[in-house]
Design an enzyme around this catalytic site. Structure first.
Site, PDB file in Angstrom:
ATOM      1  N   SER A   1       1.207  -1.389  -0.444  1.00 39.78           N
ATOM      2  CA  SER A   1       0.356  -0.028   0.181  1.00 39.78           C
ATOM      3  C   SER A   1       0.760   1.298  -0.268  1.00 39.78           C
ATOM      4  CB  SER A   1      -0.894   0.209   1.722  1.00 39.78           C
ATOM      5  OG  SER A   1      -2.100   1.180   1.085  1.00 39.78           O
TER       6      SER A   1
ATOM      7  N   ASP B   1      -5.752  -4.273  -3.062  1.00 38.17           N
ATOM      8  CA  ASP B   1      -4.034  -3.764  -1.679  1.00 38.17           C
ATOM      9  C   ASP B   1      -3.751  -4.812  -1.142  1.00 38.17           C
ATOM     10  OD1 ASP B   1      -2.782  -2.621   0.597  1.00 38.17           O
ATOM     11  OD2 ASP B   1      -4.914  -0.818   1.225  1.00 38.17           O
TER      12      ASP B   1
END
Length: 255
Positions: free
Chosen positions: A44, A164
């Site tokens: 991320s 993610d």
């Protein structure tokens, strides 16, 4: 022969400002240590900071300015960055296009490890090969895509949909050697916040990160999704810088 040394930045959301402080501290006072680092990794927002530190460390200050601007825009939205009209990934792409050099994918090849989560299988993949600059950007954006929060359409890379990396591995470890871990959450990491009474609470393993169960960490999770005031973000950046310097002193690597 010494084992390879790696550096990994955990998933962070808007707490990435802490990672930027750590990166600035390492860049300013840990040149000798960074020269020994073979692989950089992240999930991320942590992947974004890892990419900048590896390919364009002189742009860390510009990256921090961008983070402040992004957070300010998010604070003005009714649902923060989750507001449908906010288009978080488009803004991140604009920042990456501005900050990463044209040959960033060459510098990152085989040295940057980005955590992704396959949408169909929920399996983790650690990507370290970037044939083109666009491949690098797409992988970084994919690692930041939180379903619903970031939008409804996942990021496509190599014909597959990705989300993610924190959903499956929030603190990736490159293969072999020792990995120095950085997290904006208090817990068992080489560099992380140190809350009063640390060590008294229990830790929980969350997709790769060992974080303490505490009200302070719950508050940090909320700030990761909904950025706090600029003053608080500046404080987090300062904390990251100081925590990096403290680590370098403990390791005897402070310059």
């Amino acid at each position: 022969m010494a084992l390879p040394l790696h550096l990994s930045f955990g998933a962070c959301g808007f707490l990435g400002i802490y990672h930027l402080g750590v990166a600035a501290g390492l860049y300013a006072h840990g040149a000798g240590l960074l020269c020994d680092v073979r692989g950089y990794a992240g999930a991320s927002g942590g992947a974004l900071v890892a990419a900048v530190l590896l390919t364009a460390p002189e742009q860390l200050e510009a990256c921090t300015r961008f983070a402040h601007s992004l957070a300010e825009d998010a604070r003005q939205q009714p649902l923060g960055a989750a507001t449908p009209s906010f288009h978080l990934l488009e803004r991140l792409r604009a920042g990456l296009d501005q900050i990463l050099p044209a040959h960033a994918h060459v510098l990152a090849q085989g040295r940057l490890y980005v955590s992704l989560t396959a949408v169909n299988t929920f399996q983790n993949r650690l990507v370290s090969q970037f044939p083109t600059h666009e491949d690098l950007v797409q992988v970084l954006l994919a690692s930041c895509f939180v379903p619903i929060y970031s939008g409804l359409k996942p990021v496509e890379f190599q014909g597959q949909d990705w989300a993610d990396g924190a959903l499956s591995c929030s603190l990736p470890l490159p293969p072999g050697g020792r990995t120095l871990t950085v997290s904006p959450f208090c817990g068992r990491h080489d560099i992380s916040p140190c809350d009063p009474g640390r060590g008294l609470g229990s830790c929980v393993h969350v997709t790769g990160q060992d974080v303490e169960i505490s009200t302070a960490n719950v508050a940090r999770l909320a700030r990761a999704l909904f950025p706090p005031s600029r003053a608080r973000l500046e404080s987090l950046h300062h904390d990251g810088f100081c925590d990096a310097v403290s680590f370098l002193r403990r390791e005897g690597r402070f310059w």
